[in-house]
Motif scaffolding. Structure first.
Motif, PDB file in Angstrom:
ATOM      1  N   GLN A   5       0.947  -1.297   0.068  1.00  0.00           N
ATOM      2  CA  GLN A   5       0.067  -0.142   0.008  1.00  0.00           C
ATOM      3  C   GLN A   5       0.815   1.236   0.076  1.00  0.00           C
ATOM      4  OE1 GLN A   5      -2.562  -0.474   3.487  1.00  0.00           O
ATOM      5  NE2 GLN A   5      -3.755  -2.196   2.550  1.00  0.00           N
ATOM      6  N   GLU A   6       2.076   1.185   0.608  1.00  0.00           N
ATOM      7  CA  GLU A   6       2.584   2.461   0.749  1.00  0.00           C
ATOM      8  C   GLU A   6       3.680   2.665  -0.687  1.00  0.00           C
ATOM      9  OE1 GLU A   6       5.800   2.255   3.683  1.00  0.00           O
ATOM     10  OE2 GLU A   6       6.862   3.930   3.197  1.00  0.00           O
ATOM     11  N   SER A   7       3.859   1.592  -1.318  1.00  0.00           N
ATOM     12  CA  SER A   7       4.588   1.517  -2.374  1.00  0.00           C
ATOM     13  C   SER A   7       3.309   2.191  -3.574  1.00  0.00           C
ATOM     14  CB  SER A   7       4.882   0.350  -2.952  1.00  0.00           C
ATOM     15  OG  SER A   7       5.522   0.475  -4.316  1.00  0.00           O
ATOM     16  N   LEU A   8       2.464   1.963  -3.455  1.00  0.00           N
ATOM     17  CA  LEU A   8       1.064   2.363  -4.307  1.00  0.00           C
ATOM     18  C   LEU A   8       1.034   3.773  -4.254  1.00  0.00           C
ATOM     19  CD1 LEU A   8      -1.002   2.017  -6.477  1.00  0.00           C
ATOM     20  CD2 LEU A   8      -2.497   1.412  -4.445  1.00  0.00           C
ATOM     21  N   LEU A   9       0.902   4.305  -2.903  1.00  0.00           N
ATOM     22  CA  LEU A   9       0.512   5.648  -2.700  1.00  0.00           C
ATOM     23  C   LEU A   9       2.047   6.577  -2.888  1.00  0.00           C
ATOM     24  CD1 LEU A   9      -0.808   5.586   0.833  1.00  0.00           C
ATOM     25  CD2 LEU A   9      -2.040   5.922  -1.353  1.00  0.00           C
ATOM     26  N   GLU A  10       3.146   5.925  -2.874  1.00  0.00           N
ATOM     27  CA  GLU A  10       4.472   6.628  -3.409  1.00  0.00           C
ATOM     28  C   GLU A  10       4.405   6.586  -4.799  1.00  0.00           C
ATOM     29  OE1 GLU A  10       9.259   6.256  -2.845  1.00  0.00           O
ATOM     30  OE2 GLU A  10       7.963   4.519  -2.320  1.00  0.00           O
ATOM     31  N   ASN A  11       3.843   5.725  -5.418  1.00  0.00           N
ATOM     32  CA  ASN A  11       3.964   5.741  -6.961  1.00  0.00           C
ATOM     33  C   ASN A  11       3.015   6.694  -7.689  1.00  0.00           C
ATOM     34  OD1 ASN A  11       6.066   3.779  -7.667  1.00  0.00           O
ATOM     35  ND2 ASN A  11       4.565   2.046  -7.363  1.00  0.00           N
ATOM     36  N   LEU A  12       2.012   7.044  -6.865  1.00  0.00           N
ATOM     37  CA  LEU A  12       0.957   7.922  -7.197  1.00  0.00           C
ATOM     38  C   LEU A  12       1.424   9.226  -7.199  1.00  0.00           C
ATOM     39  CD1 LEU A  12      -2.437   6.350  -5.851  1.00  0.00           C
ATOM     40  CD2 LEU A  12      -1.633   6.637  -8.220  1.00  0.00           C
ATOM     41  N   ILE A  13       2.260   9.616  -6.139  1.00  0.00           N
ATOM     42  CA  ILE A  13       2.857  10.887  -5.860  1.00  0.00           C
ATOM     43  C   ILE A  13       3.546  11.243  -7.339  1.00  0.00           C
ATOM     44  CG2 ILE A  13       4.584  12.187  -4.390  1.00  0.00           C
ATOM     45  CD1 ILE A  13       3.460  10.703  -1.936  1.00  0.00           C
ATOM     46  N   TYR A  14       4.291  10.262  -7.745  1.00  0.00           N
ATOM     47  CA  TYR A  14       5.098  10.683  -9.040  1.00  0.00           C
ATOM     48  C   TYR A  14       4.529  10.559 -10.425  1.00  0.00           C
ATOM     49  CZ  TYR A  14       9.405  10.861  -6.019  1.00  0.00           C
ATOM     50  OH  TYR A  14      10.116  11.365  -5.055  1.00  0.00           O
ATOM     51  N   MET A  15       2.848  10.201 -10.136  1.00  0.00           N
ATOM     52  CA  MET A  15       2.414  10.189 -11.339  1.00  0.00           C
ATOM     53  C   MET A  15       1.439  11.623 -11.501  1.00  0.00           C
ATOM     54  SD  MET A  15       0.886   6.296 -11.427  1.00  0.00           S
ATOM     55  CE  MET A  15       1.918   5.027 -11.153  1.00  0.00           C
ATOM     56  N   HIS A  16       0.806  11.746 -12.547  1.00  0.00           N
ATOM     57  CA  HIS A  16      -0.016  13.012 -12.570  1.00  0.00           C
ATOM     58  C   HIS A  16      -1.018  13.053 -11.557  1.00  0.00           C
ATOM     59  CE1 HIS A  16      -3.019  15.960 -14.169  1.00  0.00           C
ATOM     60  NE2 HIS A  16      -2.031  16.335 -14.866  1.00  0.00           N
ATOM     61  N   TRP A  17      -1.421  14.268 -10.857  1.00  0.00           N
ATOM     62  CA  TRP A  17      -2.388  14.212  -9.800  1.00  0.00           C
ATOM     63  C   TRP A  17      -3.647  13.643 -10.330  1.00  0.00           C
ATOM     64  CZ3 TRP A  17      -7.126  16.844 -10.866  1.00  0.00           C
ATOM     65  CH2 TRP A  17      -6.847  17.756 -11.719  1.00  0.00           C
ATOM     66  N   GLY A  18      -4.044  13.463 -11.528  1.00  0.00           N
ATOM     67  CA  GLY A  18      -5.307  13.144 -12.167  1.00  0.00           C
ATOM     68  C   GLY A  18      -5.576  11.485 -11.928  1.00  0.00           C
ATOM     69  N   VAL A  19      -4.336  10.878 -11.813  1.00  0.00           N
ATOM     70  CA  VAL A  19      -4.480   9.540 -11.737  1.00  0.00           C
ATOM     71  C   VAL A  19      -5.074   9.182 -10.416  1.00  0.00           C
ATOM     72  CG1 VAL A  19      -3.042   7.473 -11.439  1.00  0.00           C
ATOM     73  CG2 VAL A  19      -2.496   9.297 -13.280  1.00  0.00           C
ATOM     74  N   SER A  20      -4.650   9.857  -9.290  1.00  0.00           N
ATOM     75  CA  SER A  20      -5.234   9.506  -7.961  1.00  0.00           C
ATOM     76  C   SER A  20      -6.685   9.882  -7.827  1.00  0.00           C
ATOM     77  CB  SER A  20      -4.467  10.505  -6.934  1.00  0.00           C
ATOM     78  OG  SER A  20      -3.116   9.889  -6.699  1.00  0.00           O
ATOM     79  N   VAL A  21      -6.982  11.039  -8.459  1.00  0.00           N
ATOM     80  CA  VAL A  21      -8.464  11.295  -8.669  1.00  0.00           C
ATOM     81  C   VAL A  21      -9.257  10.437  -9.343  1.00  0.00           C
ATOM     82  CG1 VAL A  21     -10.116  12.956  -9.488  1.00  0.00           C
ATOM     83  CG2 VAL A  21      -7.994  13.723  -8.591  1.00  0.00           C
ATOM     84  N   VAL A  22      -9.073   9.669 -10.209  1.00  0.00           N
ATOM     85  CA  VAL A  22      -9.426   8.762 -11.259  1.00  0.00           C
ATOM     86  C   VAL A  22      -9.696   7.322 -10.509  1.00  0.00           C
ATOM     87  CG1 VAL A  22      -9.585   7.302 -13.192  1.00  0.00           C
ATOM     88  CG2 VAL A  22      -8.936   9.779 -13.462  1.00  0.00           C
ATOM     89  N   LEU A  23      -8.422   7.068  -9.834  1.00  0.00           N
ATOM     90  CA  LEU A  23      -8.466   5.768  -9.129  1.00  0.00           C
ATOM     91  C   LEU A  23      -9.374   5.787  -7.692  1.00  0.00           C
ATOM     92  CD1 LEU A  23      -4.688   4.547  -9.048  1.00  0.00           C
ATOM     93  CD2 LEU A  23      -6.833   3.691 -10.172  1.00  0.00           C
ATOM     94  N   SER A  24      -9.274   6.839  -7.158  1.00  0.00           N
ATOM     95  CA  SER A  24     -10.177   7.268  -6.013  1.00  0.00           C
ATOM     96  C   SER A  24     -11.759   7.091  -6.272  1.00  0.00           C
ATOM     97  CB  SER A  24      -9.970   8.415  -5.391  1.00  0.00           C
ATOM     98  OG  SER A  24     -10.787   8.756  -4.349  1.00  0.00           O
ATOM     99  N   LEU A  25     -12.085   7.610  -7.522  1.00  0.00           N
ATOM    100  CA  LEU A  25     -13.430   7.528  -7.948  1.00  0.00           C
ATOM    101  C   LEU A  25     -13.917   6.130  -8.356  1.00  0.00           C
ATOM    102  CD1 LEU A  25     -16.261   9.070  -8.796  1.00  0.00           C
ATOM    103  CD2 LEU A  25     -14.992   9.475 -10.936  1.00  0.00           C
ATOM    104  N   LEU A  26     -12.832   5.503  -9.043  1.00  0.00           N
ATOM    105  CA  LEU A  26     -13.337   4.098  -9.232  1.00  0.00           C
ATOM    106  C   LEU A  26     -13.341   3.206  -8.269  1.00  0.00           C
ATOM    107  CD1 LEU A  26     -10.850   3.493 -12.287  1.00  0.00           C
ATOM    108  CD2 LEU A  26     -13.447   3.848 -12.601  1.00  0.00           C
ATOM    109  N   ALA A  27     -12.408   3.316  -7.186  1.00  0.00           N
ATOM    110  CA  ALA A  27     -12.542   2.592  -5.984  1.00  0.00           C
ATOM    111  C   ALA A  27     -13.855   2.898  -5.323  1.00  0.00           C
ATOM    112  CB  ALA A  27     -11.420   2.873  -5.074  1.00  0.00           C
ATOM    113  N   TYR A  28     -14.454   3.930  -5.112  1.00  0.00           N
ATOM    114  CA  TYR A  28     -15.708   4.032  -4.458  1.00  0.00           C
ATOM    115  C   TYR A  28     -16.730   3.622  -5.070  1.00  0.00           C
ATOM    116  CZ  TYR A  28     -19.454   6.470  -2.188  1.00  0.00           C
ATOM    117  OH  TYR A  28     -20.199   6.906  -1.417  1.00  0.00           O
ATOM    118  N   VAL A  29     -16.903   3.992  -6.487  1.00  0.00           N
ATOM    119  CA  VAL A  29     -18.081   3.347  -7.310  1.00  0.00           C
ATOM    120  C   VAL A  29     -17.892   2.013  -7.123  1.00  0.00           C
ATOM    121  CG1 VAL A  29     -19.054   3.372  -9.645  1.00  0.00           C
ATOM    122  CG2 VAL A  29     -18.313   5.465  -8.353  1.00  0.00           C
ATOM    123  N   GLY A  30     -16.832   1.289  -7.313  1.00  0.00           N
ATOM    124  CA  GLY A  30     -16.885  -0.177  -7.368  1.00  0.00           C
ATOM    125  C   GLY A  30     -17.128  -0.653  -6.003  1.00  0.00           C
TER     126      GLY A  30
END
Length: 276
Positions: A5-30
């Protein structure tokens, strides 16, 4: 599991911020909508069914956790843009901490259209600090924030080994200092790019002014639109004819010479190749 989980969050920091937003939305809806509806019938297995209420309850918290990296990602990107934009000359570049030097180059290549992967291990980097990806594949970069000594041929040999091992179509060594003549000769024979402090300053200043700076030096096969020998696939390197009627003129030759003797005049592209 916590390490993953820590590795995933760290990787998201180095991606475009929109990736976190999309994953967050998908996780909630799913978890809160799709999963309960899917398990309302008989489609859900006996193992998953008891977990549905728990996962639905946790959906907002999981979505929030995935959303946390978004502002951190945006802040990181802003800092790296600012790091490049505030450089004024070679001296300001040389004054950077070695890690900021790597971040500066990462931002430079990012503005040139590359997808940039930075080495974030904090330890041995395997001879590469940046991995650049574009339509042609992988290009690896080694960064050397050296001022008091020249970058020698051992560093070039190390990077060549990484290029071969990782299947990179090209490799660059970028330094705020200079290179030894042996390193320059080795790089020329093996189709590698060397960027010294003087050229680095020009590259950064051109990007600051909003120009489309070529990340590869003029006169290289990359700059002319061709990087590989059409006969054997080895990198093309710029050479100067030393004898004969064309003495002094520059041409591209296969780096596997004398095994392969393909040549192409400088400036001639793939659509107009000539062998010899």
């Amino acid at each position: 599991m916590p390490q993953q989980q820590e590795s995933l969050l760290e990787n998201l920091i180095y991606m475009h911020w929109g990736v976190s937003v999309v994953l967050s939305l998908l996780a909630y809806v799913g978890l809160a909508v799709v999963l309960p509806q899917y398990c309302a019938g008989d489609s859900c297995g006996l193992v998953l069914r008891p977990l549905v209420p728990v996962l639905s309850t946790m959906a907002p918290f999981i979505a929030l956790a995935l959303l946390i990296p978004a502002p951190l990602s945006a802040l990181r990107a802003w800092k790296e843009r600012r790091l490049l934009d505030r450089q004024r000359n070679l001296e300001s570049i040389r004054s950077l901490h070695w890690k900021d030097f790597e971040r500066l180059l990462g931002e430079y290549y990012r503005r040139q259209g590359f997808k940039v992967e930075e080495n974030r291990q904090g330890g041995a980097d395997g001879g590469v600090d940046l991995r650049l990806r574009d339509k042609d594949g992988l290009h690896v970069v080694q960064c050397k924030q050296w001022q008091s000594r020249q970058v020698g041929v051992p560093i070039a040999r190390e990077l060549l080994g990484v290029m071969v091992d990782q299947g990179a179509y090209g490799g660059s060594i970028v330094t705020s200092g200079t290179f030894t003549r042996e390193a320059e000769q080795f790089a020329e024979r093996n189709g590698m790019e060397l960027v010294d402090g003087a050229r680095l300053e020009r590259m950064i200043m051109e990007v600051r002014r909003g120009k489309e700076a070529n990340p590869f030096p003029p006169g290289t096969a990359e700059a002319d639109g061709d990087t590989q020998c059409p006969r054997c696939g080895s990198p093309l390197v710029l050479r100067t004819a030393r004898r004969g009627p064309n003495a002094g003129s520059e041409f591209y030759g296969c780096s596997s010479f004398p095994k392969c003797r393909y040549i192409r005049p400088q400036g001639r592209r793939a659509s107009d190749r000539r062998t010899g």
